[in-house]
Motif scaffolding. Structure first.
Motif, short mmCIF file in Angstrom:
data_model
loop_
_atom_site.label_atom_id
_atom_site.label_comp_id
_atom_site.label_asym_id
_atom_site.label_seq_id
_atom_site.Cartn_x
_atom_site.Cartn_y
_atom_site.Cartn_z
N THR A 161 5.61 3.33 -3.27
CA THR A 161 5.58 1.88 -3.74
C THR A 161 6.61 1.61 -4.97
OG1 THR A 161 3.56 1.70 -2.70
CG2 THR A 161 4.26 -0.20 -4.10
N GLU A 162 6.31 2.42 -5.92
CA GLU A 162 7.31 2.35 -7.17
C GLU A 162 8.59 2.66 -7.07
OE1 GLU A 162 5.01 4.84 -10.02
OE2 GLU A 162 3.61 3.04 -10.55
N LYS A 163 8.88 3.34 -6.26
CA LYS A 163 10.43 3.95 -5.91
C LYS A 163 11.14 2.74 -5.22
CE LYS A 163 12.89 7.47 -3.17
NZ LYS A 163 13.04 6.99 -1.63
N PHE A 164 10.10 2.25 -4.00
CA PHE A 164 10.90 0.81 -3.66
C PHE A 164 11.23 -0.12 -4.38
CE2 PHE A 164 10.70 -2.86 -1.10
CZ PHE A 164 11.52 -2.77 0.01
N ALA A 165 10.16 -0.37 -5.26
CA ALA A 165 10.39 -1.63 -6.31
C ALA A 165 11.49 -1.32 -7.19
CB ALA A 165 9.00 -1.51 -7.06
N ASN A 166 11.49 -0.10 -7.69
CA ASN A 166 12.82 0.21 -8.57
C ASN A 166 14.15 0.28 -7.88
OD1 ASN A 166 11.11 0.88 -10.58
ND2 ASN A 166 10.91 3.04 -10.22
N GLU A 167 14.24 0.60 -6.50
CA GLU A 167 15.23 0.65 -5.92
C GLU A 167 15.80 -0.79 -5.62
OE1 GLU A 167 14.74 4.87 -3.22
OE2 GLU A 167 14.50 2.82 -2.28
N HIS A 168 14.86 -1.71 -5.51
CA HIS A 168 15.32 -3.20 -5.02
C HIS A 168 15.20 -4.25 -6.35
CE1 HIS A 168 16.23 -2.15 -1.13
NE2 HIS A 168 15.06 -1.01 -1.05
N SER B 92 0.80 -1.27 -0.14
CA SER B 92 0.01 -0.03 -0.06
C SER B 92 0.89 1.39 0.21
CB SER B 92 -0.84 0.03 1.34
OG SER B 92 -0.10 0.25 2.59
N GLY B 93 2.24 1.13 0.16
CA GLY B 93 2.99 2.32 0.51
C GLY B 93 3.25 2.67 1.91
N GLY B 94 2.50 1.89 2.69
CA GLY B 94 2.67 2.06 4.17
C GLY B 94 3.85 1.24 4.62
N LYS B 95 4.04 1.56 6.14
CA LYS B 95 5.41 0.87 6.59
C LYS B 95 5.29 -0.56 6.76
CE LYS B 95 3.45 1.12 11.31
NZ LYS B 95 2.14 1.08 10.91
N ASP B 96 4.11 -1.10 6.85
CA ASP B 96 4.17 -2.74 7.29
C ASP B 96 4.07 -3.32 5.99
OD1 ASP B 96 3.17 -2.36 10.17
OD2 ASP B 96 1.58 -1.34 9.31
N SER B 97 3.26 -2.90 4.85
CA SER B 97 3.70 -3.92 3.81
C SER B 97 4.93 -3.59 2.90
CB SER B 97 2.33 -3.36 2.68
OG SER B 97 2.53 -1.98 2.37
N SER C 224 -1.46 3.38 12.22
CA SER C 224 -1.87 3.51 10.98
C SER C 224 -3.26 2.81 10.73
CB SER C 224 -1.04 3.20 9.77
OG SER C 224 -0.90 1.73 9.82
N GLY C 225 -4.13 3.26 9.96
CA GLY C 225 -5.28 2.56 9.49
C GLY C 225 -5.71 2.77 8.18
N GLU D 104 11.24 4.70 2.82
CA GLU D 104 10.31 5.78 2.85
C GLU D 104 9.00 5.16 2.52
OE1 GLU D 104 10.21 9.97 0.37
OE2 GLU D 104 11.57 8.56 -0.41
N TYR D 105 8.15 5.60 3.50
CA TYR D 105 6.66 5.08 3.39
C TYR D 105 5.77 6.39 3.78
CZ TYR D 105 6.82 5.15 8.39
OH TYR D 105 7.03 5.66 9.85
N ILE D 106 4.46 5.96 3.45
CA ILE D 106 3.49 7.18 3.56
C ILE D 106 3.39 7.16 4.98
CG2 ILE D 106 1.44 5.84 2.95
CD1 ILE D 106 0.99 8.59 1.32
#
Lengths: 309, 66
Positions: free
Chosen positions: A97-104, A55-60, B64-65, A222-224
Protein backbone atom coordinates in the motif's frame (compact mmCIF):
# COMPACT_ATOMS: atom_id res chain seq x y z
CA UNK A 1 -11.39 -13.59 -29.44
CA UNK A 2 -11.48 -10.05 -30.82
CA UNK A 3 -11.83 -6.76 -28.98
CA UNK A 4 -15.37 -5.44 -29.46
CA UNK A 5 -14.09 -1.87 -29.81
CA UNK A 6 -10.99 -2.06 -32.02
CA UNK A 7 -11.04 -5.58 -33.47
CA UNK A 8 -7.60 -6.35 -31.98
CA UNK A 9 -6.80 -9.34 -29.80
CA UNK A 10 -8.95 -9.43 -26.64
CA UNK A 11 -7.24 -9.67 -23.25
CA UNK A 12 -10.44 -10.38 -21.33
CA UNK A 13 -13.79 -11.92 -22.15
CA UNK A 14 -16.72 -10.55 -20.11
CA UNK A 15 -19.43 -13.07 -20.87
CA UNK A 16 -22.08 -11.22 -18.87
CA UNK A 17 -21.72 -8.30 -21.30
CA UNK A 18 -21.07 -10.56 -24.32
CA UNK A 19 -17.94 -8.47 -24.83
CA UNK A 20 -14.20 -9.02 -25.14
CA UNK A 21 -11.78 -6.11 -24.86
CA UNK A 22 -8.08 -5.62 -25.56
CA UNK A 23 -5.77 -4.24 -22.86
CA UNK A 24 -5.99 -0.60 -23.94
CA UNK A 25 -9.75 -0.57 -24.41
CA UNK A 26 -10.37 -2.43 -21.15
CA UNK A 27 -8.19 0.06 -19.24
CA UNK A 28 -10.22 2.88 -20.75
CA UNK A 29 -13.62 1.17 -20.35
CA UNK A 30 -13.34 0.32 -16.65
CA UNK A 31 -12.65 3.85 -15.32
CA UNK A 32 -15.31 5.24 -17.69
CA UNK A 33 -17.86 2.79 -16.32
CA UNK A 34 -16.80 3.65 -12.76
CA UNK A 35 -17.40 7.34 -13.48
CA UNK A 36 -20.81 6.48 -14.91
CA UNK A 37 -21.85 4.66 -11.73
CA UNK A 38 -20.37 7.37 -9.45
CA UNK A 39 -22.65 9.87 -11.23
CA UNK A 40 -25.70 7.59 -11.54
CA UNK A 41 -25.70 6.81 -7.82
CA UNK A 42 -24.58 10.34 -6.83
CA UNK A 43 -21.68 8.90 -4.80
CA UNK A 44 -19.57 12.07 -4.69
CA UNK A 45 -18.54 15.08 -6.72
CA UNK A 46 -15.06 16.32 -7.74
CA UNK A 47 -15.27 18.97 -4.98
CA UNK A 48 -15.55 16.42 -2.20
CA UNK A 49 -12.72 14.84 -0.20
CA UNK A 50 -12.67 11.04 -0.41
CA UNK A 51 -11.03 8.63 2.00
CA UNK A 52 -10.33 5.29 0.32
CA UNK A 53 -10.00 2.28 2.61
CA UNK A 54 -6.96 0.46 1.20
CA UNK A 55 -5.97 -3.04 2.29
CA UNK A 56 -3.14 -3.78 -0.15
CA UNK A 57 -5.46 -6.10 -2.09
CA UNK A 58 -6.35 -5.78 -5.78
CA UNK A 59 -9.76 -4.15 -5.36
CA UNK A 60 -8.89 -1.30 -3.03
CA UNK A 61 -5.62 -0.44 -4.80
CA UNK A 62 -7.42 -0.55 -8.15
CA UNK A 63 -10.14 1.74 -6.76
CA UNK A 64 -7.54 4.24 -5.55
CA UNK A 65 -5.84 4.09 -8.95
CA UNK A 66 -9.13 4.66 -10.82
CA UNK A 67 -10.19 7.60 -8.62
CA UNK A 68 -6.73 9.12 -9.10
CA UNK A 69 -7.01 8.71 -12.88
CA UNK A 70 -10.51 10.23 -12.86
CA UNK A 71 -9.11 13.26 -11.04
CA UNK A 72 -10.81 12.90 -7.65
CA UNK A 73 -9.29 14.09 -4.36
CA UNK A 74 -8.74 10.64 -2.90
CA UNK A 75 -6.51 9.92 0.09
CA UNK A 76 -5.89 6.43 1.42
CA UNK A 77 -6.37 4.80 4.80
CA UNK A 78 -4.51 1.63 5.73
CA UNK A 79 -5.41 -0.12 8.99
CA UNK A 80 -2.54 -2.27 10.31
CA UNK A 81 -4.23 -5.15 12.11
CA UNK A 82 -1.12 -7.10 13.09
CA UNK A 83 -2.00 -10.33 11.24
CA UNK A 84 1.10 -12.44 10.75
CA UNK A 85 0.19 -16.16 10.72
CA UNK A 86 3.68 -17.11 9.57
CA UNK A 87 3.96 -14.97 6.46
CA UNK A 88 3.74 -11.33 7.65
CA UNK A 89 0.35 -10.79 6.01
CA UNK A 90 -0.29 -7.32 7.47
CA UNK A 91 3.32 -6.15 7.09
CA UNK A 92 3.37 -7.13 3.42
CA UNK A 93 -0.06 -5.56 2.77
CA UNK A 94 1.17 -2.32 4.34
CA UNK A 95 4.39 -2.37 2.33
CA UNK A 96 2.47 -2.74 -0.95
CA UNK A 97 0.00 0.00 0.00
CA UNK A 98 2.81 2.41 0.93
CA UNK A 99 4.66 1.52 -2.28
CA UNK A 100 1.59 2.38 -4.36
CA UNK A 101 1.06 5.66 -2.47
CA UNK A 102 4.72 6.65 -2.92
CA UNK A 103 4.79 5.77 -6.62
CA UNK A 104 1.78 7.96 -7.31
CA UNK A 105 2.53 10.67 -4.74
CA UNK A 106 -0.71 10.01 -2.83
CA UNK A 107 -1.54 10.85 0.77
CA UNK A 108 -1.88 7.76 2.98
CA UNK A 109 -3.06 7.58 6.60
CA UNK A 110 -1.82 4.54 8.50
CA UNK A 111 -3.60 3.44 11.67
CA UNK A 112 -1.74 0.86 13.74
CA UNK A 113 -4.16 -0.97 16.02
CA UNK A 114 -1.45 -2.42 18.27
CA UNK A 115 0.24 0.97 18.73
CA UNK A 116 -3.02 2.86 19.28
CA UNK A 117 -4.91 0.33 21.40
CA UNK A 118 -2.23 -1.96 22.84
CA UNK A 119 -3.53 -5.11 21.17
CA UNK A 120 -3.70 -6.53 17.66
CA UNK A 121 -6.49 -8.29 15.80
CA UNK A 122 -5.44 -11.91 16.52
CA UNK A 123 -5.29 -11.10 20.25
CA UNK A 124 -8.63 -9.27 20.15
CA UNK A 125 -10.22 -12.24 18.39
CA UNK A 126 -8.90 -14.62 21.03
CA UNK A 127 -9.87 -12.46 23.99
CA UNK A 128 -13.42 -11.50 23.06
CA UNK A 129 -16.65 -13.44 22.63
CA UNK A 130 -17.27 -11.74 19.27
CA UNK A 131 -13.96 -12.96 17.87
CA UNK A 132 -13.99 -16.53 19.13
CA UNK A 133 -13.93 -18.77 16.05
CA UNK A 134 -14.78 -15.79 13.84
CA UNK A 135 -12.02 -13.17 13.69
CA UNK A 136 -13.62 -11.70 10.53
CA UNK A 137 -16.41 -10.27 12.69
CA UNK A 138 -13.86 -8.59 14.98
CA UNK A 139 -11.93 -7.34 11.95
CA UNK A 140 -15.09 -5.82 10.44
CA UNK A 141 -15.93 -4.02 13.67
CA UNK A 142 -12.39 -2.61 14.03
CA UNK A 143 -12.30 -1.47 10.40
CA UNK A 144 -15.74 0.19 10.50
CA UNK A 145 -14.87 2.03 13.72
CA UNK A 146 -11.48 3.25 12.54
CA UNK A 147 -12.63 4.22 9.06
CA UNK A 148 -15.40 6.37 10.49
CA UNK A 149 -13.07 7.86 13.11
CA UNK A 150 -10.49 8.91 10.51
CA UNK A 151 -13.15 10.28 8.16
CA UNK A 152 -14.58 12.38 11.01
CA UNK A 153 -11.23 13.51 12.49
CA UNK A 154 -9.77 14.58 9.14
CA UNK A 155 -12.96 16.05 7.66
CA UNK A 156 -13.49 13.69 4.74
CA UNK A 157 -16.87 13.90 2.98
CA UNK A 158 -17.07 10.28 2.00
CA UNK A 159 -15.55 6.86 2.67
CA UNK A 160 -14.95 4.65 -0.37
CA UNK A 161 -14.36 0.91 -0.25
CA UNK A 162 -13.31 -1.50 -2.99
CA UNK A 163 -16.23 -3.92 -2.73
CA UNK A 164 -16.87 -5.55 -6.11
CA UNK A 165 -19.98 -7.26 -7.46
CA UNK A 166 -18.86 -10.69 -6.23
CA UNK A 167 -18.55 -9.28 -2.69
CA UNK A 168 -21.99 -7.71 -2.91
CA UNK A 169 -23.63 -10.78 -4.48
CA UNK A 170 -22.11 -13.06 -1.80
CA UNK A 171 -23.39 -10.74 0.95
CA UNK A 172 -26.83 -10.60 -0.65
CA UNK A 173 -26.86 -14.39 -0.98
CA UNK A 174 -25.96 -14.77 2.69
CA UNK A 175 -28.57 -12.26 3.85
CA UNK A 176 -31.22 -13.84 1.63
CA UNK A 177 -30.50 -17.36 2.89
CA UNK A 178 -31.15 -16.04 6.39
CA UNK A 179 -33.88 -13.55 5.38
CA UNK A 180 -31.92 -10.94 7.24
CA UNK A 181 -34.37 -8.10 6.66
CA UNK A 182 -32.47 -5.29 8.35
CA UNK A 183 -29.28 -6.09 6.43
CA UNK A 184 -31.17 -6.44 3.14
CA UNK A 185 -32.67 -2.98 3.61
CA UNK A 186 -29.26 -1.45 4.30
CA UNK A 187 -27.32 -3.13 1.46
CA UNK A 188 -26.69 -0.51 -1.22
CA UNK A 189 -23.72 1.00 -3.12
CA UNK A 190 -24.33 4.27 -1.25
CA UNK A 191 -25.08 4.65 2.44
CA UNK A 192 -25.85 8.31 3.20
CA UNK A 193 -24.14 10.05 6.11
CA UNK A 194 -26.19 10.05 9.27
CA UNK A 195 -25.74 11.24 12.85
CA UNK A 196 -21.94 11.25 12.81
CA UNK A 197 -21.56 8.31 10.43
CA UNK A 198 -19.68 9.18 7.24
CA UNK A 199 -21.26 8.54 3.84
CA UNK A 200 -20.04 5.18 2.51
CA UNK A 201 -19.78 4.34 -1.18
CA UNK A 202 -18.73 1.31 -3.25
CA UNK A 203 -17.78 2.63 -6.70
CA UNK A 204 -16.73 -0.85 -7.97
CA UNK A 205 -20.00 -2.58 -7.09
CA UNK A 206 -20.82 -3.25 -10.74
CA UNK A 207 -17.58 -5.04 -11.67
CA UNK A 208 -16.83 -8.72 -11.30
CA UNK A 209 -13.91 -9.68 -9.06
CA UNK A 210 -12.27 -11.15 -12.17
CA UNK A 211 -12.38 -7.76 -13.90
CA UNK A 212 -10.74 -6.07 -10.92
CA UNK A 213 -7.94 -8.67 -10.89
CA UNK A 214 -7.49 -8.11 -14.64
CA UNK A 215 -7.39 -4.33 -14.12
CA UNK A 216 -4.73 -4.61 -11.39
CA UNK A 217 -2.61 -6.97 -13.50
CA UNK A 218 -2.90 -4.89 -16.67
CA UNK A 219 -2.08 -1.69 -14.79
CA UNK A 220 0.95 -3.36 -13.20
CA UNK A 221 -0.37 -2.79 -9.69
CA UNK A 222 1.50 -4.96 -7.21
CA UNK A 223 -1.04 -6.28 -4.70
CA UNK A 224 -1.12 -8.92 -2.00
CA UNK A 225 -2.07 -12.11 -3.78
CA UNK A 226 -2.47 -14.30 -0.71
CA UNK A 227 -5.85 -14.38 0.90
CA UNK A 228 -6.14 -13.16 4.49
CA UNK A 229 -5.23 -16.27 6.52
CA UNK A 230 -8.31 -15.76 8.70
CA UNK A 231 -10.62 -15.64 5.65
CA UNK A 232 -9.57 -19.04 4.25
CA UNK A 233 -12.60 -21.29 3.99
CA UNK A 234 -14.89 -18.46 5.12
CA UNK A 235 -18.59 -18.56 4.33
CA UNK A 236 -18.32 -15.58 2.01
CA UNK A 237 -15.62 -17.37 -0.03
CA UNK A 238 -17.83 -20.46 -0.24
CA UNK A 239 -20.74 -18.35 -1.45
CA UNK A 240 -18.54 -16.71 -4.08
CA UNK A 241 -17.54 -20.14 -5.37
CA UNK A 242 -21.17 -21.24 -5.49
CA UNK A 243 -22.17 -18.12 -7.40
CA UNK A 244 -19.28 -18.67 -9.83
CA UNK A 245 -20.57 -22.17 -10.55
CA UNK A 246 -23.93 -20.63 -11.37
CA UNK A 247 -22.26 -17.93 -13.45
CA UNK A 248 -20.39 -20.57 -15.43
CA UNK A 249 -23.68 -22.13 -16.51
CA UNK A 250 -25.59 -18.85 -16.82
CA UNK A 251 -23.38 -15.88 -17.72
CA UNK A 252 -24.71 -12.73 -16.03
CA UNK A 253 -26.42 -14.60 -13.17
CA UNK A 254 -24.32 -12.86 -10.47
CA UNK A 255 -24.86 -9.45 -12.00
CA UNK A 256 -28.62 -9.93 -12.37
CA UNK A 257 -28.93 -11.26 -8.83
CA UNK A 258 -27.47 -8.09 -7.33
CA UNK A 259 -28.51 -5.43 -9.84
CA UNK A 260 -32.12 -6.65 -9.95
CA UNK A 261 -32.14 -6.60 -6.15
CA UNK A 262 -31.25 -2.90 -6.32
CA UNK A 263 -33.98 -2.34 -8.90
CA UNK A 264 -36.51 -4.17 -6.71
CA UNK A 265 -35.56 -1.97 -3.76
CA UNK A 266 -35.95 1.15 -5.87
CA UNK A 267 -39.40 0.00 -6.97
CA UNK A 268 -40.40 -0.29 -3.33
CA UNK A 269 -40.56 -4.08 -3.14
CA UNK A 270 -38.92 -3.89 0.27
CA UNK A 271 -40.59 -2.16 3.21
CA UNK A 272 -39.26 1.19 4.31
CA UNK A 273 -37.08 0.95 7.42
CA UNK A 274 -39.05 1.29 10.61
CA UNK A 275 -37.81 2.58 13.92
CA UNK A 276 -37.61 -1.04 15.08
CA UNK A 277 -35.18 -1.91 12.29
CA UNK A 278 -33.18 1.31 12.36
CA UNK A 279 -32.62 2.08 16.03
CA UNK A 280 -31.96 5.55 17.34
CA UNK A 281 -28.27 6.42 17.53
CA UNK A 282 -26.52 7.71 20.64
CA UNK A 283 -23.04 9.04 21.24
CA UNK A 284 -20.54 6.59 22.72
CA UNK A 285 -19.25 8.21 25.96
CA UNK A 286 -15.74 6.80 25.37
CA UNK A 287 -14.95 7.49 21.69
CA UNK A 288 -17.71 9.93 20.73
CA UNK A 289 -18.83 7.90 17.73
CA UNK A 290 -22.49 7.08 17.06
CA UNK A 291 -23.85 3.80 18.40
CA UNK A 292 -27.22 2.10 18.71
CA UNK A 293 -26.28 1.06 22.27
CA UNK A 294 -27.28 3.19 25.26
CA UNK A 295 -23.75 2.75 26.69
CA UNK A 296 -20.31 2.34 25.08
CA UNK A 297 -20.24 1.34 21.40
CA UNK A 298 -19.39 -2.25 20.39
CA UNK A 299 -15.79 -1.29 19.61
CA UNK A 300 -15.16 0.35 22.99
CA UNK A 301 -16.89 -2.51 24.83
CA UNK A 302 -14.67 -4.97 22.99
CA UNK A 303 -11.52 -2.99 23.80
CA UNK A 304 -12.54 -2.77 27.46
CA UNK A 305 -13.13 -6.53 27.67
CA UNK A 306 -9.83 -7.17 25.97
CA UNK A 307 -7.96 -5.01 28.50
CA UNK A 308 -9.60 -6.87 31.41
CA UNK A 309 -8.74 -10.32 30.04
CA UNK B 1 5.21 -37.73 -29.72
CA UNK B 2 3.33 -36.10 -26.83
CA UNK B 3 2.54 -32.39 -27.10
CA UNK B 4 1.87 -30.72 -23.76
CA UNK B 5 1.22 -27.34 -22.21
CA UNK B 6 1.96 -26.56 -18.57
CA UNK B 7 -0.70 -24.82 -16.51
CA UNK B 8 0.20 -23.35 -13.12
CA UNK B 9 -2.29 -22.35 -10.44
CA UNK B 10 -0.78 -21.21 -7.12
CA UNK B 11 1.62 -24.03 -6.12
CA UNK B 12 0.06 -26.65 -8.41
CA UNK B 13 1.37 -27.59 -11.83
CA UNK B 14 -0.69 -29.44 -14.46
CA UNK B 15 0.35 -30.93 -17.79
CA UNK B 16 -2.42 -30.77 -20.41
CA UNK B 17 -2.65 -31.72 -24.06
CA UNK B 18 -1.57 -28.98 -26.46
CA UNK B 19 -3.72 -28.22 -29.51
CA UNK B 20 -7.00 -27.82 -27.65
CA UNK B 21 -8.47 -24.59 -26.26
CA UNK B 22 -7.63 -23.22 -22.85
CA UNK B 23 -11.33 -23.52 -21.93
CA UNK B 24 -11.29 -27.21 -22.74
CA UNK B 25 -8.20 -27.67 -20.52
CA UNK B 26 -9.83 -25.72 -17.67
CA UNK B 27 -12.95 -27.87 -17.94
CA UNK B 28 -10.86 -31.05 -17.74
CA UNK B 29 -9.01 -29.70 -14.71
CA UNK B 30 -12.37 -28.65 -13.19
CA UNK B 31 -11.22 -25.04 -12.81
CA UNK B 32 -13.97 -22.45 -13.20
CA UNK B 33 -12.99 -19.77 -15.76
CA UNK B 34 -14.89 -17.26 -13.59
CA UNK B 35 -12.46 -17.77 -10.73
CA UNK B 36 -9.21 -17.13 -12.60
CA UNK B 37 -7.34 -14.86 -15.01
CA UNK B 38 -5.09 -16.55 -17.60
CA UNK B 39 -1.62 -15.15 -18.28
CA UNK B 40 0.87 -16.21 -20.98
CA UNK B 41 4.27 -14.51 -21.24
CA UNK B 42 2.99 -11.67 -19.08
CA UNK B 43 -0.08 -11.04 -21.24
CA UNK B 44 -3.72 -11.79 -20.44
CA UNK B 45 -5.33 -14.30 -22.78
CA UNK B 46 -8.94 -15.39 -23.32
CA UNK B 47 -10.26 -18.94 -22.89
CA UNK B 48 -10.59 -19.58 -26.63
CA UNK B 49 -6.78 -19.47 -27.00
CA UNK B 50 -5.32 -22.64 -28.56
CA UNK B 51 -2.65 -24.15 -26.33
CA UNK B 52 0.77 -24.62 -27.91
CA UNK B 53 3.31 -27.32 -27.21
CA UNK B 54 5.88 -26.40 -24.58
CA UNK B 55 4.30 -23.17 -23.40
CA UNK B 56 3.31 -22.32 -19.83
CA UNK B 57 0.05 -20.66 -18.83
CA UNK B 58 -0.18 -19.08 -15.40
CA UNK B 59 -3.61 -18.90 -13.77
CA UNK B 60 -4.20 -16.09 -11.29
CA UNK B 61 -6.89 -16.83 -8.73
CA UNK B 62 -9.23 -13.86 -8.39
CA UNK B 63 -11.27 -14.73 -5.31
CA UNK B 64 -10.20 -12.90 -2.21
CA UNK B 65 -11.71 -12.75 1.21
CA UNK B 66 -11.16 -10.53 4.18
Amino acid sequence: MKCKKCGGKAAINMRQHNMGLCKDDFLQWLPEQTQKFIEKYKMFTPDEKILVAVSGGKDSLALWDILRILGYQADGLYIALGIDEGFSYSAESQRLTEKFANEHDLNLHVVNIAADYGTDLPMLAKKTKRGRDKPCSTCGLVKRHEMNRLARDFGYDVLATGHNLDDEAATLFSNTLQWNGDYLIRQHPVLPSKDGLARKVKPLFHFYEREMAAYALLRGIEYIYDECPFAEGSTSTQYKELLNQLENQHPGAKMHFFVKFLTAKKKGLFAEPTTEIVPELHICPTCGQPTSAQENCSFCRMMKKSSEW
Amino acid sequence: MKYTTTIILRDKKYEVKAGSTLLSALNKLEILPESIICVRDGELITEDTILKDGETIKLVSVISGG
